[in-house]
Design an enzyme around this catalytic site. Structure first.
Site: not given
Length: 459
Positions: A156, A277, A283, A290
């Site tokens: 979880h 970024s 970043k 992804e």
């Protein structure tokens, strides 16, 4: 332009209708397979004396010239010829003249395209298996380095129990091993020749289907001509297997995205597999992970697209089946690219062992160890579970952890607790002791690694 099938037609389609019906922009990928299938077919036509050997020799020479050009990407295709089959036949006619028309004796584009796709997918599944094996090697090498690296195990997305990082990696090794087995098993269905089924009913010519199957390296032939031209189960199976593989990659990518976040800091990706970024200078984004996660939906879509195309299709061939190739080609490329990128990303990924270990020292992932300890002292496990739960609640209120509780306080709750409990509450000891078959104990992991090396498939 007069169509090769245009004998019974008086009018001609408008150009935009021809463009809508044509598939050459997609199925030109099958040029080599189409020519290889034709070579086997014409050799069979000569062997069975359906055409003269001198004619076959001329056709073979023409096809071999086209095959050489195809491999050099020198063939020029026309949308006027609709598909790869009519384009190749037209090009062959330009090479050798009217004798090219004898090539299509005793076959149809229906069994021709099915043969092309079987040949294509047989080769591509073999190549995907090789790339998948490369990924498995990377996982095993990474796991060997981190047998004794401790990381929180989650359920979880909550800290559950401490485990070996190698144990976590080997879970994915086993997933990819099953993926490989599924691909290998699917070859039994892919490695089957539909050539000779003709349009749907077979042919009156004395063809030799076993000969063409042997020429093309197929291990079997379809036993029903209608099934041969209308079956796309082998593509659906490939797309299904690929969807499961992509799901595994997506799960692994999700974990890497979490591990490399500021909140976890368990790992870092190298610059080669990250991007920045345009507005936030600090970043470092895990874009490759992804993208793989995102491309999973693309492969799922290709599976559902073909399932929908096949739904309610009557036997035998229907034009709907022209939609069977694009998703297959796209999935082949997507899976190969994703496996290659992922293997490189994982291989280069930097593991922060201290951060992983540190995450198991300020949590309650050792609670099960204490419950097991009490059970080993004769307390029923359900009672032990309740005792530990109450101790955790006390710690949460005080802002400390189980290993911070004094022995006197432990014994107030459960007199059976002794000094030895503190070593058992250490994450490393907790991991090391879990040596049940398939467990996270170091000896079990080393056993699994040795087994993997012995069983490792050679493609």
């Amino acid at each position: 332009m007069k169509k090769l099938w245009g004998g019974r037609f008086e009018g001609e389609n408008q150009k935009w209708i021809d463009e809508f019906g044509a598939s050459i922009e997609v199925d030109q990928v099958l040029a080599e397979e189409d020519i290889i299938g034709s070579l086997a077919h014409v050799k069979m036509l000569a062997k069975t004396t359906i055409i003269r050997q001198v004619e076959a020799d001329e056709i073979i020479r023409g096809l071999e010239r086209l095959l050489e050009k195809a491999r050099k990407k020198e063939l020029v295709f026309s949308i006027d010829n609709e598909d790869i089959h009519l384009n190749i036949e037209t090009l062959l006619h330009k090479e050798i003249g009217p004798v090219a028309g004898k090539l299509h004796t005793a076959r149809s584009r229906n069994d021709q395209v099915a043969t092309d796709m079987h040949l294509y997918l047989k080769n591509q599944v073999g190549e995907i298996a090789e790339v998948l094996v490369d990924l498995e090697k990377v996982i095993l090498l990474k796991a060997e380095k981190h047998v004794e690296t401790i990381i929180p195990g989650y359920t979880h997305l909550q800290h559950a129990q401490p485990i070996s990082f190698a144990h976590h990696l080997l879970a994915y090794y086993n997933m990819f091993k099953r993926d490989l087995e599924r691909y290998q098993d699917s070859l039994k269905r892919i490695d089957c020749s539909p050539l000779g089924a003709a349009a749907l009913a077979g042919t009156t010519f004395p063809i030799d289907r076993l000969y063409t199957a042997e020429q093309l390296g197929f291990s079997s032939v379809y036993s029903n001509s209608m099934d041969a031209v209308s079956d796309r189960d082998f593509i659906l199976e490939f797309l299904s297997n690929s969807s499961i593989l992509m799901m595994h990659l997506s799960r692994f990518c999700e974990e890497i995205i979490l591990w490399t976040s500021h909140e976890y800091q368990f790992a870092s990706l190298t610059d080669a597999f990250s991007t920045g970024s345009s507005i936030m200078p600090q970043k470092k984004n895990p874009d490759m992970a992804e993208l793989i996660r995102g491309k999973t939906g693309r492969v799922y879509g290709n599976l559902f697209s073909l399932l929908t195309v096949m739904k309610s299709l009557p036997l035998a061939y229907n034009k709907d089946l022209q939609e069977d190739k694009e998703g297959m080609f796209d999935t082949v490329k997507t899976v190969k690219d994703c496996l290659t990128i992922f293997a490189g990303m994982l291989d280069d990924m930097i593991i922060h062992e201290e951060k992983m270990s540190e995450a198991t020292t300020k949590d309650f992932s050792n609670a099960t160890e204490l419950a097991d300890y009490l059970a080993s002292k004769g307390i029923p496990f359900r009672e032990a579970h309740e005792i530990v739960g109450k101790l955790v609640l006390k710690c949460l209120k005080k802002g400390n952890y189980l290993q911070d509780i004094s022995l006197a306080e432990f014994q107030e709750t459960a007199p059976v607790i002794q000094e030895d409990v503190y070593s058992l509450l250490e994450a490393r000891v907790a991991v090391e002791r879990r040596n049940s078959l398939g467990g996270t104990g170091f000896s079990q992991i080393k056993f699994e690694l040795e087994k993997a090396k012995k069983e490792f498939p050679i493609i």
